[in-house]
Structure formats: structure tokens, C-alpha cells
Write a protein that holds these residues in place. Structure first.
Motif, PDB file in Angstrom:
ATOM      1  N   SER A  66      42.282  25.161  44.020  1.00  0.00           N
ATOM      2  CA  SER A  66      42.204  26.063  45.167  1.00  0.00           C
ATOM      3  C   SER A  66      41.876  27.476  44.710  1.00  0.00           C
ATOM      4  O   SER A  66      42.235  27.890  43.617  1.00  0.00           O
ATOM      5  N   LYS A  67      41.210  28.221  45.570  1.00  0.00           N
ATOM      6  CA  LYS A  67      40.882  29.606  45.238  1.00  0.00           C
ATOM      7  C   LYS A  67      42.098  30.513  45.363  1.00  0.00           C
ATOM      8  O   LYS A  67      42.079  31.633  44.870  1.00  0.00           O
ATOM      9  N   HIS A  68      43.116  30.030  46.031  1.00  0.00           N
ATOM     10  CA  HIS A  68      44.310  30.839  46.213  1.00  0.00           C
ATOM     11  C   HIS A  68      45.245  30.639  45.045  1.00  0.00           C
ATOM     12  O   HIS A  68      45.374  29.531  44.519  1.00  0.00           O
ATOM     13  N   ASP A  69      45.954  31.722  44.673  1.00  0.00           N
ATOM     14  CA  ASP A  69      46.849  31.661  43.512  1.00  0.00           C
ATOM     15  C   ASP A  69      47.992  30.730  43.804  1.00  0.00           C
ATOM     16  O   ASP A  69      48.614  30.789  44.864  1.00  0.00           O
ATOM     17  N   THR A 113      43.221  34.023  27.378  1.00  0.00           N
ATOM     18  CA  THR A 113      44.310  33.792  28.314  1.00  0.00           C
ATOM     19  C   THR A 113      44.929  35.108  28.731  1.00  0.00           C
ATOM     20  O   THR A 113      44.973  36.066  27.970  1.00  0.00           O
ATOM     21  N   ALA A 114      45.495  35.146  29.973  1.00  0.00           N
ATOM     22  CA  ALA A 114      46.181  36.343  30.444  1.00  0.00           C
ATOM     23  C   ALA A 114      47.577  36.394  29.875  1.00  0.00           C
ATOM     24  O   ALA A 114      48.239  35.390  29.744  1.00  0.00           O
ATOM     25  N   THR A 115      48.029  37.600  29.524  1.00  0.00           N
ATOM     26  CA  THR A 115      49.329  37.723  28.871  1.00  0.00           C
ATOM     27  C   THR A 115      50.336  38.472  29.716  1.00  0.00           C
ATOM     28  O   THR A 115      51.440  38.714  29.257  1.00  0.00           O
ATOM     29  N   ASP A 116      49.996  38.853  30.898  1.00  0.00           N
ATOM     30  CA  ASP A 116      50.971  39.494  31.762  1.00  0.00           C
ATOM     31  C   ASP A 116      50.678  39.121  33.203  1.00  0.00           C
ATOM     32  O   ASP A 116      49.652  38.544  33.529  1.00  0.00           O
ATOM     33  N   ARG A 144      44.701  33.394  35.567  1.00  0.00           N
ATOM     34  CA  ARG A 144      45.433  32.257  34.982  1.00  0.00           C
ATOM     35  C   ARG A 144      44.785  30.937  35.388  1.00  0.00           C
ATOM     36  O   ARG A 144      44.598  30.042  34.551  1.00  0.00           O
ATOM     37  N   THR A 145      44.413  30.816  36.663  1.00  0.00           N
ATOM     38  CA  THR A 145      43.782  29.589  37.137  1.00  0.00           C
ATOM     39  C   THR A 145      42.442  29.371  36.450  1.00  0.00           C
ATOM     40  O   THR A 145      42.106  28.260  36.026  1.00  0.00           O
ATOM     41  N   ALA A 147      44.624  38.852  38.452  1.00  0.00           N
ATOM     42  CA  ALA A 147      43.353  39.563  38.576  1.00  0.00           C
ATOM     43  C   ALA A 147      42.213  38.566  38.756  1.00  0.00           C
ATOM     44  O   ALA A 147      42.223  37.495  38.154  1.00  0.00           O
ATOM     45  N   PRO A 148      41.219  38.898  39.587  1.00  0.00           N
ATOM     46  CA  PRO A 148      40.097  37.971  39.782  1.00  0.00           C
ATOM     47  C   PRO A 148      39.258  37.831  38.523  1.00  0.00           C
ATOM     48  O   PRO A 148      39.027  38.793  37.788  1.00  0.00           O
TER      49      PRO A 148
END
Length: 407
Positions: free
Chosen positions: A403-406, A264-267, A303-304, A273-274
Motif C-alpha cells: 500500500s502507498k500508505h504508511d 535503510t532509514a535510521t530514524d 521504510r516501505t 519521508a517519501p
């Protein structure tokens, strides 16, 4: 993400600012056009000069409710009342008609309405009305009409402001509740993906081993039931230092299911980021799981991508625990990753017996939130969808779209 509230009263403050400017320019034009008809134009000119300086010098005070202080309001309306009472001296022969402040005096009354609501507006209107009656010496039809018009308008605006502020407070409270609910659901998903999985595995292994392990398994089963009840009630602990990094533990599964956790991302930088979804989903491929992917990278915000991979892991976990091939063996699962122009689609299908009608509702009532939270909840928070189709005897299919968009 919590929506930003936009104040509905701010445009009214801007409109009041414009009104005051236009009103002072109007009464200055009327005075310049009719100054020869005034019996004492000099005091009138001095008053209008003071009024113009006050109006332009205090524009910032009518920019918002915080800046519009009570001392300013008192001084503002006092200046209007003085102008009304000064009118008989300047226009002694009543040739011009309107009082010196004319329509400008409605500005302070409206400022009272915006600041304090309809009660403040009513008080200011009554004060201006008394000043007009004193200036005229009697209650005339035009005077009564003008005073009533200002009173009704200001009271109506004051009431609207009070309703708008109450609505804003209600909306802000609803947004806070929504944010807290989403956080509880996220924590519940983490618990389901880690602690509940481990407790269930300990219970099954302990029962199979017997002896002291069986006792340990029984205790793990009791804790699992209690924790599921806690999760299903919507009560979740506040995240403490141990959960600040949001590191999800590994998914514990039997057989061919995934045994590693999803990073998981932490920031914030890592969140946007892709990330190639193929790399995350390929770890699920095993003897009982077939993974089909496009030849090119499938990029999503980190995150997605990680939340989508965790939802896939939850779906595979359900296959490992609840699906079988009908002869006591494990069901086979297939993961299909599709890359469309604006959407990423992941389909998880198995050849198990399917889900009986009503089973999902019963599981949710029992506190088993695998589909409700770990799959549908994750996709909902990402702005995507998760559709589950199950035919008895023909297996289950879960289609997840993001969706590919954030988001």
C-alpha cells in the motif's frame, strides 16, 4: 507495530462513578419528598449531607483500580453500613420503608467487585446483608431478596472482571511474543541477505580456486549450514550496539545480480519521508536484469520503499543462484514497477527452468529462508502480499504488492 491494549474494565469504573452520583441524588430526592414522615429527620438529613459530600468528594477514587484503595473501600462500605443501622432511628415508624442509603449501598459493593474480584464482592455483600438483617431485626422476604440480588450481581461482575483481566494479560503476552517473533524474523532476513550470502559465495569461490581457498570454502560452508539451522529454529541474537543503526550489508551475488546494498532509514523521520522506488530499483538493472518503470516518481514511505527494494533484491538473488537458461548460462530477469492509485506493484520474472513442486517447502525445512523471510516476510510486515507463480520450463514470477500508505 504493536497494538495498544484498551482496558475492558475502565468503562465499568466510569459506569460505577455515574451510578454513585445518580444514587446519591435519588436518595436525597426521596428524603426531601418524605422528610415529614421521618420520626427523626434531622439525624437523617445530617447523614445524607455527609454521604453526599463523601460521594462527590471521592469521585476520583472510583475512576480506576489503582485509585480505588483498600482504605477508601473500607471507609465507603462502613459509611453505608452506618446508614443502614441508623435507619430505625430516623424512620422509627417504618413509614418510608427503604434504609437511608437505599440503593447507594450497592455502589461500595460493586467497587469491591471491580477492585478485588468476586471474593471481595462476596465479602462486601455478606457484610451489607448482615447490616440489613440487624436493621430489620429479622429475615424478611424483601430483605432476603434485596440482599441476594446485590450479592449475585456483585459476584457476577467480580467474576467477569477477573476473567477480563486474565484475558488482557494473555493478550498482552501474545502481543509481546508477536513483536519478538517479528524482530527475530527481521534479524533472520538481515542474516540471510548478508552473512549467508557471503558464506555461500566464499564456499563456491573457494571450491573453484582449490588449494587453501578450498579449505576456507569448506569452513565457510560449515558455518553457513550451522547459521541456517540457527535461523530456521527461530533463535536470533538480541540486537546490540553494532546493529542499532540497522545498516544492512551489501547483497553479494554473482553475475548480473545486484552488488550494492539497499539504504535503510535510521530514524522515524526518515522512515516516513517519501522515497522514489524507481531510484532504489534502478540499481538492480544490469546485463542480466531489465528494469521497466513508469515515467513519473513512484513515492512510498522510506521504510516501505527500502524493504520492498530488499525483497526485490532477494528475488533477484534467487534467480542468480538457482535459475539457469537450460544450457548452463544465467537466466535473464525482468523487473516491472507499476504505480496504481493506492498500491505499488513490483513483479520480478525470469526465464529459468522454474521451481519444482515442493522445492520451497523443502528449502524452508532446510533453513533456506530466501522466499519465506526475505520476500514474503518483508511484505507481510509491510501489510502487503507476495505471490509466487512458477511453471516448470517457463520460469518464475514473483508479484509484490504494498500500500502507498504508511503501515
Amino acid at each position: 507495530m504493536v497494538a495498544q491494549l484498551v482496558s475492558v474494565e475502565q468503562p465499568l469504573w466510569r459506569a460505577l462513578t455515574g451510578y454513585r452520583i445518580l444514587a446519591v441524588l435519588y436518595i436525597a430526592g426521596v428524603f426531601a419528598w418524605s422528610h415529614q414522615e421521618y420520626s427523626a429527620p434531622v439525624p437523617g438529613g445530617i447523614f445524607l449531607l455527609v454521604l453526599a459530600c463523601w460521594t462527590f468528594g471521592t469521585l476520583r477514587h472510583v475512576g480506576s483500580a489503582e485509585r480505588c484503595t483498600l482504605p477508601f473501600l473500607v471507609t465507603d462500605i462502613a459509611l453505608g453500613v452506618v446508614g443502614i443501622l441508623l435507619s430505625p432511628l430516623v424512620d422509627g415508624h417504618d413509614r418510608v420503608g427503604p434504609t437511608l442509603p437505599s440503593i447507594w449501598v450497592a455502589g461500595p459493593v460493586l467497587a469491591f467487585a471491580l477492585k478485588g474480584g468476586w471474593r471481595w464482592a462476596a465479602g462486601a455483600s455478606v457484610l451489607v446483608g448482615i447490616a440489613n438483617i440487624v436493621e430489620r431485626g429479622t429475615i424478611t422476604r424483601p430483605t432476603f431478596h434485596n440482599v441476594l440480588l446485590v450479592c449475585v450481581a456483585s459476584v457476577a461482575i467480580g467474576y467477569v472482571i477477573e476473567v477480563a483481566r486474565a484475558s488482557e494479560r494473555t493478550l498482552a503476552r501474545a502481543l509481546r511474543i508477536e513483536a519478538a517473533t517479528r524482530e527475530r524474523e527481521r534479524l533472520a532476513r538481515d542474516i540471510h541477505d548478508s552473512v549467508l550470502q557471503v558464506l555461500a559465495m566464499v564456499q563456491r569461490r573457494g571450491t573453484a580456486l582449490g588449494g587453501e581457498a578450498a579449505q576456507l570454502g569448506r569452513m565457510a560452508g560449515e558455518q553457513e549450514v550451522a547459521l541456517r539451522a540457527l535461523v530456521s529454529s527461530g533463535v536470533a541474537p538480541e540486537p546490540g550496539p553494532a546493529s542499532a543503526g540497522d545498516h544492512r550489508p551489501a547483497l553479494a551475488m554473482e553475475g548480473g545480480g545486484p552488488s550494492g546494498g539497499v539504504p535503510t532509514a535510521t530514524d522515524d523521520a526518515a522512515d516516513t519521508a517519501p522515497c522514489d522506488v524507481r531510484a532504489l530499483l534502478s540499481s538492480y538493472a544490469a546485463s542480466g536484469v531489465t528494469f521497466s518503470e513508469p515515467g513519473a516518481p513512484v513515492l512510498l514511505p522510506a521504510r516501505t520503499a527500502t524493504e520492498l527494494a530488499a525483497a526485490v533484491g532477494a528475488a533477484l538473488d534467487n534467480v542468480a543462484k538457482h535459475a539457469g537458461d537450460g544450457s548452463g548460462g544465467k537466466a535473464h530477469a525482468w523487473i516491472l514497477l507499476e504505480d496504481e492509485p493506492d498500491t505499488v506493484i513490483v513483479t520480478v520474472r525470469d526465464d529459468g527452468p522454474g521451481i519444482p513442486e515442493g522445492r520451497l517447502a523443502d528449502a524452508e525445512a532446510e533453513g533456506r529462508m530466501g522466499v519465506a523471510l526475505s520476500i514474503r516476510g518483508r511484505l507481510r510486515d509491510l501489510g502487503g502480499t507476495a505471490e509466487l507463480v512458477s511453471v516448470p520450463g517457463q520460469g518464475t514470477e514473483v508479484e509484490m504488492r504494498v500500500s502507498k500508505h504508511d503501515n
